[in-house]
Design a protein around this motif. Sequence first.
Motif, short mmCIF file in Angstrom:
data_model
loop_
_atom_site.label_atom_id
_atom_site.label_comp_id
_atom_site.label_asym_id
_atom_site.label_seq_id
_atom_site.Cartn_x
_atom_site.Cartn_y
_atom_site.Cartn_z
N LYS A 229 0.98 -1.19 0.12
CA LYS A 229 0.02 -0.05 -0.06
C LYS A 229 0.95 1.30 0.05
CE LYS A 229 -3.77 -2.35 2.69
NZ LYS A 229 -4.52 -2.23 4.00
N LEU A 230 0.34 2.24 -0.61
CA LEU A 230 0.88 3.74 -0.71
C LEU A 230 -0.03 4.57 0.01
CD1 LEU A 230 2.22 3.78 -4.25
CD2 LEU A 230 3.38 2.99 -2.17
N HIS A 241 -5.35 8.91 3.35
CA HIS A 241 -5.71 8.22 2.08
C HIS A 241 -4.85 7.21 1.69
CE1 HIS A 241 -7.96 8.23 -1.49
NE2 HIS A 241 -6.83 8.16 -2.27
N VAL A 242 -5.56 5.92 1.90
CA VAL A 242 -4.61 4.68 1.31
C VAL A 242 -4.75 4.15 -0.09
CG1 VAL A 242 -4.03 2.22 2.27
CG2 VAL A 242 -4.46 4.15 3.79
N ILE A 243 -3.83 3.83 -0.97
CA ILE A 243 -4.00 3.44 -1.96
C ILE A 243 -3.40 2.07 -2.35
CG2 ILE A 243 -3.21 3.83 -4.68
CD1 ILE A 243 -2.74 6.84 -3.78
N GLU A 244 -4.04 1.11 -2.75
CA GLU A 244 -3.51 -0.30 -2.73
C GLU A 244 -2.69 -0.28 -3.93
OE1 GLU A 244 -4.15 -2.99 -1.00
OE2 GLU A 244 -5.52 -2.37 0.25
N ILE A 245 -1.52 -0.89 -3.80
CA ILE A 245 -0.61 -0.99 -5.01
C ILE A 245 -1.13 -1.43 -6.44
CG2 ILE A 245 1.55 -2.29 -5.80
CD1 ILE A 245 2.36 0.04 -4.12
N ASN A 246 -1.94 -2.58 -5.96
CA ASN A 246 -2.61 -3.30 -7.34
C ASN A 246 -3.80 -2.36 -8.00
OD1 ASN A 246 -1.04 -5.68 -7.07
ND2 ASN A 246 -2.62 -6.55 -5.69
N GLU A 247 -4.12 -1.22 -7.15
CA GLU A 247 -5.08 -0.38 -8.00
C GLU A 247 -4.30 0.58 -9.09
OE1 GLU A 247 -6.94 2.17 -5.36
OE2 GLU A 247 -7.70 0.42 -4.12
N ILE A 248 -2.90 0.78 -8.99
CA ILE A 248 -2.35 1.70 -9.97
C ILE A 248 -1.13 1.02 -10.74
CG2 ILE A 248 -3.06 3.68 -8.46
CD1 ILE A 248 -0.32 3.66 -7.34
N ILE A 249 -0.76 -0.16 -10.26
CA ILE A 249 0.27 -0.79 -11.00
C ILE A 249 0.25 -1.87 -11.60
CG2 ILE A 249 2.81 -1.88 -10.38
CD1 ILE A 249 3.11 0.29 -8.30
N SER A 250 0.38 -1.93 -12.78
CA SER A 250 0.20 -3.40 -13.65
C SER A 250 1.31 -4.27 -13.50
CB SER A 250 -0.10 -3.11 -15.13
OG SER A 250 0.00 -4.25 -15.79
N ARG A 251 1.23 -5.57 -12.70
CA ARG A 251 2.30 -6.34 -12.56
C ARG A 251 2.85 -6.73 -13.74
NH1 ARG A 251 3.58 -5.62 -7.43
NH2 ARG A 251 1.93 -5.43 -5.95
N GLU A 252 2.25 -6.87 -14.80
CA GLU A 252 2.79 -7.08 -16.24
C GLU A 252 3.63 -6.24 -16.67
OE1 GLU A 252 -0.59 -7.08 -15.70
OE2 GLU A 252 -0.52 -9.54 -15.33
N SER A 253 3.44 -5.01 -16.54
CA SER A 253 4.17 -3.79 -17.53
C SER A 253 5.19 -3.14 -16.30
CB SER A 253 3.33 -2.90 -17.91
OG SER A 253 2.61 -2.13 -17.01
N PHE A 254 4.96 -3.47 -15.00
CA PHE A 254 5.92 -2.78 -14.05
C PHE A 254 7.36 -3.03 -14.30
CE2 PHE A 254 7.01 -2.09 -9.60
CZ PHE A 254 7.12 -0.60 -9.61
N PRO A 255 7.57 -4.34 -14.21
CA PRO A 255 9.17 -4.54 -14.32
C PRO A 255 10.03 -3.88 -15.44
CG PRO A 255 8.00 -6.58 -14.12
CD PRO A 255 6.87 -5.62 -14.39
N HIS A 256 8.99 -3.77 -16.63
CA HIS A 256 9.78 -2.74 -17.89
C HIS A 256 9.69 -1.50 -17.45
CE1 HIS A 256 9.22 -6.44 -20.29
NE2 HIS A 256 7.86 -6.65 -20.04
#
Length: 277
Positions: A229-230, A241-256
């Motif tokens: 979370k952020l 205000h809490v933001i779940e990582i999965n709400e804003i980051i795509s696990r597929e594209s994030f490493p790139h």
Amino acid sequence: MSLTTFLAKPDVREKFSSEFAKPKLHVKKEIIAPPLTKRYSLVGTAFDYLVRFHIEYLNPQFVKKQGWVAEAALHLLSDKYLEKGEGIIRQAKTNLSCFLDTGKHDDELLKSALLLAGLDPIFRAGVGKEYIGLIDDQDVQDLRNLISAIDLQLFKAEKYCLLNPTFGKASLLVGGADADLIIDGTIIDIKTTKKLELTRDYVNQLIGYYILYTLGSINGERCSPEISKLAIYFSRYAYLHVIEINEIISRESFPHFVKWFEERASQDLKPQHGRLH
């Protein structure tokens, strides 16, 4: 360079905007602690210190902390200012120790937070020596209002509490980066701002911290908590205000994206820093 400076570069900002959608903030609240002076940055930094003092008291069994940025500023002071700076640090440690023993904060602790905040710009930007030791009573009252509004249970840790964390070697990638707090699996940034607004810059900063965490570690430790979370604490509204990582980051594209981030940041490094890997 710093993380903030790097994120402000036009091509970097555009890249972040294209990769990460900005979450919406639907909450509407009235301001609880409006600013009393125009020393917004000073009071904001002082509140960062003050809230970390309280979180240290709240989580004694879990808290880990770095040295104060204000202490690092002492190395940049000439003899003309050094004695005054050392006195500020010494008195702040005494006041903090008393607070940690009793749990009761007084005006002396609030003043120490302001005096420490006055040293921070010397380290971060090389400016402000002439303001060392100056305090305005209105700023003290502002801090009193801010700390009175906070619900400290929002910052109660279950397993892990780190104050002013860095991200190991990855922080060097942007010339230095330190977050405000990490509690359990959440990176928390404190914003003492007049507006309850989730700006693109705020979101980018949080994601920037998460990228550095991904590239490095927390304070270079082998065993770091898994960040899921952020969050931003809007201190003038007493709202987290809490933001779940999965709400804003795509696990597929994030490493790139992380690879691009490292390569782009490396372009601005001095030759001796080089790549992380």
